[in-house]
Design a protein around this motif. Structure first.
Motif, short mmCIF file in Angstrom:
data_model
loop_
_atom_site.label_atom_id
_atom_site.label_comp_id
_atom_site.label_asym_id
_atom_site.label_seq_id
_atom_site.Cartn_x
_atom_site.Cartn_y
_atom_site.Cartn_z
N ASN A 34 47.13 154.56 30.43
CA ASN A 34 45.89 154.25 31.14
C ASN A 34 45.04 153.24 30.38
OD1 ASN A 34 44.80 155.73 29.06
ND2 ASN A 34 44.19 157.47 30.34
N ASN A 35 45.60 152.66 29.30
CA ASN A 35 44.88 151.63 28.56
C ASN A 35 45.86 150.76 27.80
OD1 ASN A 35 44.90 152.51 25.48
ND2 ASN A 35 44.63 154.37 26.71
N GLY A 36 45.43 149.52 27.52
CA GLY A 36 46.31 148.57 26.86
C GLY A 36 46.56 148.86 25.40
N VAL A 37 45.61 149.52 24.73
CA VAL A 37 45.75 149.79 23.30
C VAL A 37 46.93 150.74 23.05
CG1 VAL A 37 44.65 150.78 21.26
CG2 VAL A 37 43.31 149.37 22.85
N ILE A 55 45.35 144.28 35.47
CA ILE A 55 44.60 143.26 34.73
C ILE A 55 43.29 143.80 34.18
CG2 ILE A 55 43.34 141.08 34.92
CD1 ILE A 55 46.23 140.58 34.76
N CYS A 56 42.49 144.39 35.03
CA CYS A 56 41.13 144.80 34.63
C CYS A 56 41.14 146.21 34.02
CB CYS A 56 40.20 144.76 35.84
SG CYS A 56 40.02 143.11 36.54
N MET A 63 45.44 140.50 30.54
CA MET A 63 45.62 139.16 30.01
C MET A 63 45.67 139.18 28.48
SD MET A 63 45.88 137.57 32.83
CE MET A 63 46.01 135.92 32.16
N GLN A 64 44.79 139.97 27.88
CA GLN A 64 44.77 140.08 26.41
C GLN A 64 46.05 140.74 25.91
OE1 GLN A 64 41.11 142.31 26.29
NE2 GLN A 64 39.92 140.55 25.58
N ALA A 68 48.81 139.22 23.32
CA ALA A 68 49.04 139.90 22.04
C ALA A 68 50.52 140.16 21.75
CB ALA A 68 48.28 141.22 22.01
N LEU A 69 51.33 140.25 22.81
CA LEU A 69 52.74 140.57 22.62
C LEU A 69 53.54 139.32 22.29
CD1 LEU A 69 53.37 143.11 25.53
CD2 LEU A 69 53.30 143.61 23.09
#
Length: 231
Positions: A34-37, A55-56, A63-64, A68-69
């Motif tokens: 549920n989150n990009g981190v 995205i959001c 996008m970030q 980062a990958l």
């Protein structure tokens, strides 16, 4: 079999997408975030073929995350916002699904990914080079039995010797074919074709008994299942 993960911060959207994916027999859903981190942490230690990416999101948006990958897998964007579509294609995304989308639109997108993967002609390597003390040594992948962490070093255990290298687990995993090697513990990577048997979450390779940790258990057994289907 296409391995995939979902990165989606809306619970209802994530559940709907998960339900769609479960209907597609050539998709193997490994995890949902549920989150990009949290997703970045997972992707730094595990490889997948495809990401369904919102995205959001807070903290680290889609996008970030793509920026980062270093080695991006296939990406299908799932977003309620259309304004990011053009920018997202700078990352060679396979498709951009605008919410709400139906199953028919999703199957079209994943079929596109399957076709792209079939058309990739890059062969898996048969060997890698690793730095050992004062030289760089060629390691034939067919000779690797398992890799074990030893403080600041990795010991690559071959059929006839062990090679010590200062590489990290994340570095060595970038070199190894994800279909043939799996991290099963914070201290171990195993070669699937060297496994004699598994008993009580212990992998038997030669005389070694290698533990399967809870944090890597699901991923490892999913990979074994996929390996069995394709073998």
């Amino acid at each position: 079999m296409i391995t995939c993960i979902i990165i989606e911060d809306e619970p209802l959207a994530a559940e709907k997408l998960k339900g769609y994916i479960e209907k597609i027999d050539f998709l193997d859903l490994r995890a949902t975030f549920n989150n990009g981190v949290s997703a970045i942490s997972y992707l730094n230690r595990s490889k997948v073929d495809l990401i369904f990416l919102d995205i959001c999101m807070d903290e680290l948006d889609g996008m970030q995350l793509m920026a980062a990958l270093m080695n991006l897998p296939k990406i299908i964007i799932t977003s309620a916002e259309s304004q990011y579509a053009l920018l997202s294609y700078e990352y060679s995304v396979s498709d951009y699904l605008l919410k709400p989308f139906g199953f028919d639109r999703l199957i079209k997108a994943v079929n596109k990914v399957a076709d792209e993967m079939k058309n990739q002609t890059i062969a898996e390597p048969s060997f890698v080079f690793v730095k050992t003390e004062y030289r760089t040594e060629r390691i034939d992948l067919s000779q690797i039995q398992y890799i074990v962490g030893m403080k600041d070093y990795l010991s690559i255990v071959l059929e006839n010797k062990a090679v010590m290298t200062l590489m990290s687990f994340s570095d060595i995993l970038q070199l190894l074919p994800a279909s043939k090697f799996s991290r099963v513990h914070k201290s171990y990577i195993v070669a699937l074709d060297k496994i004699k048997h598994i008993e009580r979450n212990r992998i038997h390779i030669g005389d070694e008994r290698i533990p399967v940790s809870e944090s890597h258990k699901t991923q490892f057994f999913n990979l074994l299942k996929a390996h069995k289907h394709t073998g």
